[in-house]
Design a protein around this motif. Structure first.
Motif, PDB file in Angstrom:
ATOM      1  N   UNK A 115       0.835  -1.202   0.000  1.00  0.00           N
ATOM      2  CA  UNK A 115       0.000   0.000   0.000  1.00  0.00           C
ATOM      3  C   UNK A 115       0.868   1.250   0.000  1.00  0.00           C
ATOM      4  N   UNK A 116       0.349   2.299  -0.599  1.00  0.00           N
ATOM      5  CA  UNK A 116       0.971   3.610  -0.524  1.00  0.00           C
ATOM      6  C   UNK A 116       0.071   4.456   0.381  1.00  0.00           C
ATOM      7  N   UNK A 117       0.679   5.094   1.377  1.00  0.00           N
ATOM      8  CA  UNK A 117      -0.080   5.932   2.294  1.00  0.00           C
ATOM      9  C   UNK A 117       0.433   7.359   2.145  1.00  0.00           C
ATOM     10  N   UNK A 118      -0.475   8.252   1.763  1.00  0.00           N
ATOM     11  CA  UNK A 118      -0.132   9.656   1.542  1.00  0.00           C
ATOM     12  C   UNK A 118      -0.599  10.492   2.723  1.00  0.00           C
ATOM     13  N   UNK A 119       0.196  11.502   3.079  1.00  0.00           N
ATOM     14  CA  UNK A 119      -0.124  12.417   4.170  1.00  0.00           C
ATOM     15  C   UNK A 119      -0.070  13.850   3.637  1.00  0.00           C
ATOM     16  N   UNK A 120      -1.169  14.588   3.759  1.00  0.00           N
ATOM     17  CA  UNK A 120      -1.266  15.963   3.282  1.00  0.00           C
ATOM     18  C   UNK A 120      -1.792  16.831   4.421  1.00  0.00           C
ATOM     19  N   UNK A 121      -1.031  17.813   4.883  1.00  0.00           N
ATOM     20  CA  UNK A 121      -1.446  18.607   6.047  1.00  0.00           C
ATOM     21  C   UNK A 121      -2.652  19.504   5.759  1.00  0.00           C
ATOM     22  N   UNK A 122      -3.456  19.701   6.799  1.00  0.00           N
ATOM     23  CA  UNK A 122      -4.647  20.554   6.732  1.00  0.00           C
ATOM     24  C   UNK A 122      -4.714  21.468   7.948  1.00  0.00           C
ATOM     25  N   UNK A 123      -5.411  22.578   7.783  1.00  0.00           N
ATOM     26  CA  UNK A 123      -5.700  23.474   8.903  1.00  0.00           C
ATOM     27  C   UNK A 123      -7.014  23.048   9.544  1.00  0.00           C
ATOM     28  N   UNK A 124      -7.029  23.049  10.874  1.00  0.00           N
ATOM     29  CA  UNK A 124      -8.259  22.761  11.602  1.00  0.00           C
ATOM     30  C   UNK A 124      -9.105  24.017  11.744  1.00  0.00           C
ATOM     31  N   UNK A 125     -10.187  23.947  12.522  1.00  0.00           N
ATOM     32  CA  UNK A 125     -11.097  25.085  12.699  1.00  0.00           C
ATOM     33  C   UNK A 125     -10.429  26.349  13.252  1.00  0.00           C
ATOM     34  N   UNK A 126      -9.379  26.179  14.068  1.00  0.00           N
ATOM     35  CA  UNK A 126      -8.694  27.338  14.650  1.00  0.00           C
ATOM     36  C   UNK A 126      -7.705  27.984  13.683  1.00  0.00           C
ATOM     37  N   UNK A 136      -4.982   5.753   1.914  1.00  0.00           N
ATOM     38  CA  UNK A 136      -4.427   4.420   2.104  1.00  0.00           C
ATOM     39  C   UNK A 136      -4.709   3.674   0.804  1.00  0.00           C
ATOM     40  N   UNK A 137      -3.776   3.765  -0.138  1.00  0.00           N
ATOM     41  CA  UNK A 137      -4.008   3.269  -1.494  1.00  0.00           C
ATOM     42  C   UNK A 137      -3.378   1.896  -1.723  1.00  0.00           C
ATOM     43  N   UNK A 138      -4.182   0.830  -1.846  1.00  0.00           N
ATOM     44  CA  UNK A 138      -3.620  -0.477  -2.189  1.00  0.00           C
ATOM     45  C   UNK A 138      -2.923  -0.418  -3.544  1.00  0.00           C
ATOM     46  N   UNK A 139      -1.794  -1.091  -3.638  1.00  0.00           N
ATOM     47  CA  UNK A 139      -1.035  -1.137  -4.886  1.00  0.00           C
ATOM     48  C   UNK A 139      -1.246  -2.458  -5.616  1.00  0.00           C
ATOM     49  N   UNK A 140      -2.167  -3.267  -5.103  1.00  0.00           N
ATOM     50  CA  UNK A 140      -2.495  -4.561  -5.688  1.00  0.00           C
ATOM     51  C   UNK A 140      -3.960  -4.842  -5.345  1.00  0.00           C
ATOM     52  N   UNK A 141      -4.499  -5.911  -5.861  1.00  0.00           N
ATOM     53  CA  UNK A 141      -5.881  -6.281  -5.573  1.00  0.00           C
ATOM     54  C   UNK A 141      -6.048  -6.694  -4.106  1.00  0.00           C
ATOM     55  N   UNK A 142      -7.198  -6.397  -3.546  1.00  0.00           N
ATOM     56  CA  UNK A 142      -7.491  -6.744  -2.155  1.00  0.00           C
ATOM     57  C   UNK A 142      -8.271  -8.053  -2.042  1.00  0.00           C
ATOM     58  N   UNK A 143      -8.441  -8.755  -3.147  1.00  0.00           N
ATOM     59  CA  UNK A 143      -9.260  -9.970  -3.169  1.00  0.00           C
ATOM     60  C   UNK A 143      -8.831 -11.021  -2.144  1.00  0.00           C
ATOM     61  N   UNK A 144      -7.551 -11.179  -1.911  1.00  0.00           N
ATOM     62  CA  UNK A 144      -7.062 -12.197  -0.976  1.00  0.00           C
ATOM     63  C   UNK A 144      -7.470 -11.910   0.465  1.00  0.00           C
ATOM     64  N   UNK A 145      -7.921 -10.688   0.740  1.00  0.00           N
ATOM     65  CA  UNK A 145      -8.263 -10.311   2.104  1.00  0.00           C
ATOM     66  C   UNK A 145      -9.742 -10.465   2.427  1.00  0.00           C
ATOM     67  N   UNK A 146     -10.537 -10.948   1.498  1.00  0.00           N
ATOM     68  CA  UNK A 146     -11.968 -11.102   1.759  1.00  0.00           C
ATOM     69  C   UNK A 146     -12.160 -12.011   2.978  1.00  0.00           C
ATOM     70  N   UNK A 147     -12.730 -11.451   4.038  1.00  0.00           N
ATOM     71  CA  UNK A 147     -12.975 -12.228   5.253  1.00  0.00           C
ATOM     72  C   UNK A 147     -11.775 -12.338   6.172  1.00  0.00           C
ATOM     73  N   UNK A 148     -10.645 -11.778   5.784  1.00  0.00           N
ATOM     74  CA  UNK A 148      -9.437 -11.832   6.607  1.00  0.00           C
ATOM     75  C   UNK A 148      -8.998 -10.403   6.919  1.00  0.00           C
ATOM     76  N   UNK A 149      -8.942 -10.024   8.164  1.00  0.00           N
ATOM     77  CA  UNK A 149      -8.524  -8.648   8.471  1.00  0.00           C
ATOM     78  C   UNK A 149      -7.011  -8.470   8.387  1.00  0.00           C
ATOM     79  N   UNK A 150      -6.614  -7.255   8.082  1.00  0.00           N
ATOM     80  CA  UNK A 150      -5.205  -6.892   8.204  1.00  0.00           C
ATOM     81  C   UNK A 150      -4.901  -6.875   9.697  1.00  0.00           C
TER      82      UNK A 150
END
Length: 186
Positions: A115-126, A136-150
């Motif tokens: 997976x590729x995980x990107x982080x982009x900063x943001x300003x909050x209400x203050x 959280x971008x998978x770089x392959x198919x998620x089919x093998x995870x059906x019914x199996x948690x990470x």
């Protein structure tokens, strides 16, 4: 950022900045990024040790088979990986620059998903930069995870914010921002 979806979110974040350091959380419109929402997340920085999920997409929750709202993002990581992720998140927020990592999500029966995980900063209400828009971008198919948690997420690559001084203060850089000296250079 490698994946087309990661690049698309980064481009959207850039347009929402409108020349500023980081867009406000309120500037992020879900309908603008509808095709990405399943893997989008937003974190709130309570303190350096706690980057709390304010929002987590349904596909991300399905992969881990749990709800993430109000959970610490750092709890997905162990040992040195946790330390490295914390440093990357802090550097992204304090340097107000995007960062990303490549990780491997694993199930109990050893199915693995890059997976590729990107982080982009943001300003909050203050107006303070205390949020992170993530993907959280998978770089392959998620089919093998059906019914199996990470059950484990392990770090493979770090792509820190573009400004080296924000992740390792004190690094000497030339006029083009390239690091001049690093450990073991002499």
């Amino acid at each position: 950022m490698r994946h087309a979806q990661s690049k698309a979110l980064h481009a959207y974040w850039q347009t929402r900045r409108q020349g500023g350091a980081a867009p406000h959380r309120a500037d992020i419109e879900p309908q603008d990024i509808a095709r990405l929402l399943g893997y989008v997340f937003i974190l709130w920085r309570a303190d350096p040790q706690h980057h709390i999920f304010r929002l987590a997409g349904t596909h991300l929750c399905d992969l881990y088979q749990r709800e993430f709202r109000e959970q610490n993002f750092l709890s997905l990581w162990r040992g040195h990986d946790r330390t490295h992720i914390q440093v990357v998140l802090e550097a992204s927020i304090t340097g107000c620059a995007p960062a990303s990592v490549i990780a491997r999500a694993s199930s109990l029966d050893m199915h693995q998903l890059p997976v590729e995980i990107s982080f982009l900063p943001l300003r909050g209400p203050s107006g303070t930069i205390d949020r992170t828009l993530g993907l959280f971008q998978p770089l392959d198919t998620t089919d093998a995870f059906k019914g199996r948690p990470v059950v484990r997420t392990s770090l493979r690559e770090i792509h820190p914010p573009a400004t080296p001084g924000h992740i390792f203060p004190g690094l000497a850089t030339d006029d083009q921002g390239r690091v001049q000296k690093v450990a073991n250079d002499r």
